[in-house]
Scaffold this motif. Structure first.
Motif, PDB file in Angstrom:
ATOM      1  N   THR A 113      -9.947  -2.196  -2.892  1.00  0.00           N
ATOM      2  CA  THR A 113      -9.518  -1.265  -1.851  1.00  0.00           C
ATOM      3  C   THR A 113      -8.984  -2.061  -0.663  1.00  0.00           C
ATOM      4  OG1 THR A 113     -11.690  -1.227  -0.795  1.00  0.00           O
ATOM      5  CG2 THR A 113     -11.281   0.383  -2.550  1.00  0.00           C
ATOM      6  N   HIS A 139       3.255   5.954  -5.611  1.00  0.00           N
ATOM      7  CA  HIS A 139       3.110   6.144  -7.050  1.00  0.00           C
ATOM      8  C   HIS A 139       1.743   6.723  -7.408  1.00  0.00           C
ATOM      9  CE1 HIS A 139       6.490   3.325  -6.867  1.00  0.00           C
ATOM     10  NE2 HIS A 139       6.843   3.800  -8.076  1.00  0.00           N
ATOM     11  N   GLY A 140       0.975   7.083  -6.416  1.00  0.00           N
ATOM     12  CA  GLY A 140      -0.305   7.736  -6.664  1.00  0.00           C
ATOM     13  C   GLY A 140      -1.409   6.830  -7.150  1.00  0.00           C
ATOM     14  N   LYS A 141      -1.260   5.534  -6.983  1.00  0.00           N
ATOM     15  CA  LYS A 141      -2.299   4.602  -7.456  1.00  0.00           C
ATOM     16  C   LYS A 141      -3.427   4.428  -6.441  1.00  0.00           C
ATOM     17  CE  LYS A 141       0.651   1.955 -10.574  1.00  0.00           C
ATOM     18  NZ  LYS A 141       1.127   0.604 -10.958  1.00  0.00           N
ATOM     19  N   VAL A 142      -3.145   4.688  -5.160  1.00  0.00           N
ATOM     20  CA  VAL A 142      -4.179   4.653  -4.128  1.00  0.00           C
ATOM     21  C   VAL A 142      -4.021   5.872  -3.241  1.00  0.00           C
ATOM     22  CG1 VAL A 142      -4.316   2.125  -4.067  1.00  0.00           C
ATOM     23  CG2 VAL A 142      -2.738   3.314  -2.530  1.00  0.00           C
ATOM     24  N   LEU A 159       2.080   1.662  -3.503  1.00  0.00           N
ATOM     25  CA  LEU A 159       1.013   2.139  -4.383  1.00  0.00           C
ATOM     26  C   LEU A 159       0.679   3.594  -4.105  1.00  0.00           C
ATOM     27  CD1 LEU A 159      -1.384  -0.973  -4.318  1.00  0.00           C
ATOM     28  CD2 LEU A 159       0.126  -0.259  -6.179  1.00  0.00           C
ATOM     29  N   ASN A 218      -3.216  -5.690  -5.727  1.00  0.00           N
ATOM     30  CA  ASN A 218      -1.954  -5.287  -6.367  1.00  0.00           C
ATOM     31  C   ASN A 218      -2.197  -4.618  -7.710  1.00  0.00           C
ATOM     32  OD1 ASN A 218      -0.313  -6.194  -4.320  1.00  0.00           O
ATOM     33  ND2 ASN A 218      -0.108  -8.251  -5.168  1.00  0.00           N
ATOM     34  N   THR A 224       0.839  -1.205   0.000  1.00  0.00           N
ATOM     35  CA  THR A 224       0.000   0.000   0.000  1.00  0.00           C
ATOM     36  C   THR A 224       0.869   1.250   0.000  1.00  0.00           C
ATOM     37  OG1 THR A 224      -1.729  -1.185   1.219  1.00  0.00           O
ATOM     38  CG2 THR A 224      -1.860   1.204   1.211  1.00  0.00           C
ATOM     39  N   GLY A 247      -4.725  -2.754  -8.283  1.00  0.00           N
ATOM     40  CA  GLY A 247      -5.461  -1.529  -8.045  1.00  0.00           C
ATOM     41  C   GLY A 247      -6.955  -1.667  -8.243  1.00  0.00           C
ATOM     42  N   LYS A 248      -7.479  -2.912  -8.275  1.00  0.00           N
ATOM     43  CA  LYS A 248      -8.908  -3.129  -8.500  1.00  0.00           C
ATOM     44  C   LYS A 248      -9.678  -3.372  -7.197  1.00  0.00           C
ATOM     45  CE  LYS A 248      -8.157  -5.158 -13.076  1.00  0.00           C
ATOM     46  NZ  LYS A 248      -8.374  -6.349 -13.928  1.00  0.00           N
TER      47      LYS A 248
END
Length: 440
Positions: A399, A178-181, A175, A394, A172, A396-397
């Motif tokens: 939460t 890298h701004g994915k979550v 992620l 992993n 997490t 990003g699909k």
């Protein structure tokens, strides 16, 4: 260099205290039961009661024998007293008397015979009570032992949740970097990790207290070094006996059943003992006695001569016939009959209680086995769902909240499976125990 290190380690091993080496022992269920039976206070006390009852049996058996006693009296008179001429005058006198007597009971209304039989039955009752106490302790040991195994597995599940949460925290953070979550998910995961650590601490404390319970039952002072061995059995292949079949065997071998039935017989003998009060008693008595007299201001024969001249021998029979004793014998018989009736009810209740215990153990084992089989599917399905959730997270699909929900469901199914497994193993042990298979 390696040889030097090896020598140092070997030397340290040799000089370790003996307690340190013995502390590494892992206790099996059989070890725990055997140790408890050898050191438990209740077992030791019951053994003393058994020894006391054996003495009571011997006392009753010896009551058939005649007794034997020696009596002696020394008397000194001063002042005015009766002399040999049957007149009174002032003088000092001494007299000595000696006797040896014995009394043998010839007939006591069968009281002695029934008393001996009753005490022998009571000895058997105490023997069965000792076995009952040992069985109760063995059952308590088994319950505590399996509770520790369950608590160990629950702790392992809790630690696994911490590992999963730490892995989730790491991914997490990457992620979020890298701004994915959103960064808020990092805090959500950290909060879940803290909660998992709290659950693990609770599980650790529960395990620790269950170990303390077993150690105290074993009468062991030290707790820190104590550990038990795992039991590996295939729950699915368990064969659970029908309760009626188990009861048919149990009622023949369980000490509580034997003790209750022996108590009924003992109370039956107590009625006979009370009824003996209606009968006359006959005793044989034999005795030998002699006297010696000494008067002041008079010539007295020597002690030996007087002792021989005054020698008296006695033989007689004593017959005692009860005519009226204020209804004490009648009431004693009535009370003895009531005690016998009460003991019969206790025996009947003991049979019913045993069957209820066996029936409960059977249905508990059956329910636990069915629950274990159903949780196998749940554990597999939840573990697969958790694996897919990890992959989706992993990617990003998913939460963090969704992942944690699935993780908790997986942990819950594992805990339920562990509870069902050890409950089934414990109840199976109990059913085997009721058929005469020792707990080990």
């Amino acid at each position: 260099m390696k040889n030097t290190y090896a020598f140092i380690l070997f030397s340290l091993f040799l000089f370790l205290p003996a307690g340190t080496l013995s502390a590494q022992k892992v206790w099996t269920l059989s070890d725990c039961v055997q140790y408890a039976l050898e050191n438990n206070i209740d077992v030791k006390r019951q053994k003393i009661q058994l020894e006391k009852q054996a003495i009571e049996v011997q006392t009753q058996q010896m009551s058939r024998l005649p007794d034997l006693g020696v009596n002696g009296t020394q008397k000194i008179d001063f002042g005015r007293s009766l002399n040999r001429e049957n007149t009174y005058n002032d003088m000092n006198s001494q007299s000595s008397s000696f006797s040896l007597s014995t009394e043998a009971p010839l007939f006591t209304g069968m009281k002695t015979t029934h008393s001996i039989a009753m005490q022998k039955l009571e000895l058997k009752v105490h023997t069965e009570n000792l076995e009952k106490i040992e069985n109760d302790i063995a059952l308590q040991i088994a319950v505590n032992y399996f509770q520790i195994l369950l608590n160990k597995e629950i702790l392992a599940i809790a630690k696994e949740q911490i590992t999963l949460s730490k892995e989730l925290e790491e991914i997490t953070q990457i992620l979020a970097l890298h701004g994915k979550v959103p960064e808020s998910q990092v805090y959500d995961v950290q909060a879940q990790l803290a909660n998992d650590e709290l659950n693990a601490a609770k599980a650790q404390n529960t395990l620790r207290m269950s170990v303390v319970d077993l150690v105290q039952l074993l009468e062991i002072k030290e707790v820190g070094w104590f550990d038990i061995a795992a039991i590996r059995e295939d729950i699915v292949s368990f064969f659970i006996r029908n309760p009626q079949e188990v009861y048919t065997v149990a009622e023949q071998i369980m000490p509580e059943i034997k003790s209750a039935e022996l108590s009924v017989e003992s109370n039956r003998k107590a009625i006979k003992i009370a009824q003996s009060g209606y009968y006359p008693t006959l005793s044989f008595v034999a005795g030998i006695s002699s006297n010696y007299y000494h008067y002041s201001n008079m010539e007295n024969s020597a002690f030996g001569r007087q002792f021989e001249n005054n020698l008296q021998k006695t033989l007689y029979l004593t017959l005692r016939v009860p005519l009226f004793n204020r209804l004490s014998t009648r009431n004693a018989v009535r009370i003895a009959r009531k005690n016998w009736e009460d003991s019969r009810l206790i025996a009947e209740q003991t049979h019913k209680t045993l069957y209820k215990e066996i029936q409960k153990a059977y249905y508990d084992a059956l329910s636990a086995q069915e629950k274990y089989e159903s949780t196998q599917k749940a554990v597999y399905a939840n573990s697969e769902a958790l694996r897919y959730a990890w992959e989706k997270y992993n990617a990003g699909k998913f939460t963090a909240y969704e992942y944690n929900e699935i993780k908790l469901k997986s942990a819950s199914s594992q805990s339920e499976q562990a509870q069902a497994k050890y409950e089934c193993m414990l109840q199976k042990k109990l059913l085997d125990f009721y058929t005469g298979i020792p707990i080990q």
